[in-house]
Design a protein around this motif. Sequence first.
Motif, PDB file in Angstrom:
ATOM      1  N   MET A   1       9.028   7.169  -9.010  1.00  0.00           N
ATOM      2  CA  MET A   1       7.864   6.356  -9.349  1.00  0.00           C
ATOM      3  C   MET A   1       8.206   4.873  -9.339  1.00  0.00           C
ATOM      4  N   ARG A   2       9.383   4.549  -9.870  1.00  0.00           N
ATOM      5  CA  ARG A   2       9.815   3.160  -9.897  1.00  0.00           C
ATOM      6  C   ARG A   2      10.014   2.626  -8.490  1.00  0.00           C
ATOM      7  N   LEU A   3      10.584   3.465  -7.625  1.00  0.00           N
ATOM      8  CA  LEU A   3      10.772   3.066  -6.235  1.00  0.00           C
ATOM      9  C   LEU A   3       9.433   2.878  -5.536  1.00  0.00           C
ATOM     10  N   PHE A   4       8.464   3.739  -5.820  1.00  0.00           N
ATOM     11  CA  PHE A   4       7.139   3.620  -5.212  1.00  0.00           C
ATOM     12  C   PHE A   4       6.462   2.317  -5.626  1.00  0.00           C
ATOM     13  N   SER A   5       6.560   1.972  -6.911  1.00  0.00           N
ATOM     14  CA  SER A   5       5.939   0.728  -7.374  1.00  0.00           C
ATOM     15  C   SER A   5       6.599  -0.487  -6.742  1.00  0.00           C
ATOM     16  N   TRP A   6       7.912  -0.402  -6.514  1.00  0.00           N
ATOM     17  CA  TRP A   6       8.608  -1.517  -5.858  1.00  0.00           C
ATOM     18  C   TRP A   6       8.091  -1.698  -4.446  1.00  0.00           C
ATOM     19  N   LEU A   8       5.232  -0.720  -3.278  1.00  0.00           N
ATOM     20  CA  LEU A   8       3.835  -1.148  -3.335  1.00  0.00           C
ATOM     21  C   LEU A   8       3.739  -2.649  -3.566  1.00  0.00           C
ATOM     22  N   ARG A   9       4.563  -3.187  -4.470  1.00  0.00           N
ATOM     23  CA  ARG A   9       4.555  -4.632  -4.701  1.00  0.00           C
ATOM     24  C   ARG A   9       4.970  -5.387  -3.459  1.00  0.00           C
ATOM     25  N   ARG A  10       5.988  -4.867  -2.783  1.00  0.00           N
ATOM     26  CA  ARG A  10       6.431  -5.534  -1.560  1.00  0.00           C
ATOM     27  C   ARG A  10       5.360  -5.477  -0.481  1.00  0.00           C
ATOM     28  N   ALA A  11       4.660  -4.369  -0.358  1.00  0.00           N
ATOM     29  CA  ALA A  11       3.603  -4.250   0.643  1.00  0.00           C
ATOM     30  C   ALA A  11       2.461  -5.222   0.354  1.00  0.00           C
ATOM     31  N   LEU A  12       2.062  -5.308  -0.919  1.00  0.00           N
ATOM     32  CA  LEU A  12       0.999  -6.243  -1.281  1.00  0.00           C
ATOM     33  C   LEU A  12       1.428  -7.685  -1.028  1.00  0.00           C
ATOM     34  N   SER A  13       2.666  -7.994  -1.365  1.00  0.00           N
ATOM     35  CA  SER A  13       3.185  -9.336  -1.106  1.00  0.00           C
ATOM     36  C   SER A  13       3.199  -9.645   0.388  1.00  0.00           C
ATOM     37  N   ALA A  14       3.569  -8.657   1.197  1.00  0.00           N
ATOM     38  CA  ALA A  14       3.593  -8.856   2.646  1.00  0.00           C
ATOM     39  C   ALA A  14       2.194  -9.096   3.194  1.00  0.00           C
ATOM     40  N   VAL A  15       1.210  -8.353   2.694  1.00  0.00           N
ATOM     41  CA  VAL A  15      -0.168  -8.522   3.160  1.00  0.00           C
ATOM     42  C   VAL A  15      -0.691  -9.916   2.825  1.00  0.00           C
TER      43      VAL A  15
END
Length: 324
Positions: A1-6, A8-15
């Motif tokens: 779960m922690r890896l998934f949230s990481w 997800l944050r990186r994907a949102l930052s990239a977008v």
Amino acid sequence: MRLFSWWLRRALSAVVTLFLVSILIFAASRLMPGGFAEVVLGPFASPEQKAEVSARYGLDQNILVQYWLWLTTALTGDFGISMISGEPVTTEFGLRLPVTAELTVAGFAAAICLGVPLGVYTAVRAGRGRTAAVGRLASGLGVSVPEFVLGSIVVFLFSRFALGLTVGGYVPLSEDPGQNLRSMVLPAAVLSVFVIAVTARTTRDAVLTVLVEPYITAAIARGESPWFIVTRHVLRNASIPVVTVLSTITAYLLGGAVIIEYLFNLPGVGSYIVQAVGRRDYAVVQAGVLLAAVVFIVLNTLTDAAAGALDPRFGTGSKARRSR
């Protein structure tokens, strides 16, 4: 779960980053002095002729409308039509991408296969004066000499004298691998000098930092062989700055390929984008810079993930460390 949230944050930052980059790209291309109509028709064209050309390519529309149309089509993978050649931008890039990719892969491979071992070797033998001096001199020269200077010297020497390798005359790898190799050795070598020097210097400094750690002293006291100490204890602990600089080097290779492609007359993406800037071919410029931004963001994300895998104190493992 922690890896998934990481992730997800990186994907949102990239977008968000790509969205802001797209705005800057579009605005910068439109703010360049001299529009497409002026470049194509020349300085003596009438206002009516310029208006006709602008209307033909939709350049007379509101700037926000133009940006929205470009962004929505780009999200589907359609980067528009080149206003100079009339061909789809994706088709034009597909023809030229293998050249730039070959140069970039060659430079990256040289950084790993030559720069990293050279940095480790000079660090391990740092206490021996001559080896350390030669290593510092070589890396200093490699970083200091601009690639266009080195490239110009190489072009002159191999054009003036019959030294066995060709300058220009690019042949695709699929048509003739041997001729392709002969035409790509020189540009790849020139492009690789800087990245080898930077990688070697970064690796050397990282290894020297690790060699003074207490666990290295303990390994020596246990009688472990130098090769075992380097491969087991040194390389992984020194790899974080090396991985980081390798990702930065890849971005440099994409930019440096522009100069190399011009010097050696290679039909790559970099030289094509520079020509498009001069011709105000907006679709090509916008697509090229946006794709470069995508590559850079993906590389940074992968670098952070690799750093977290190599050392839990960084990247994805940082929260795990704080939670304990």
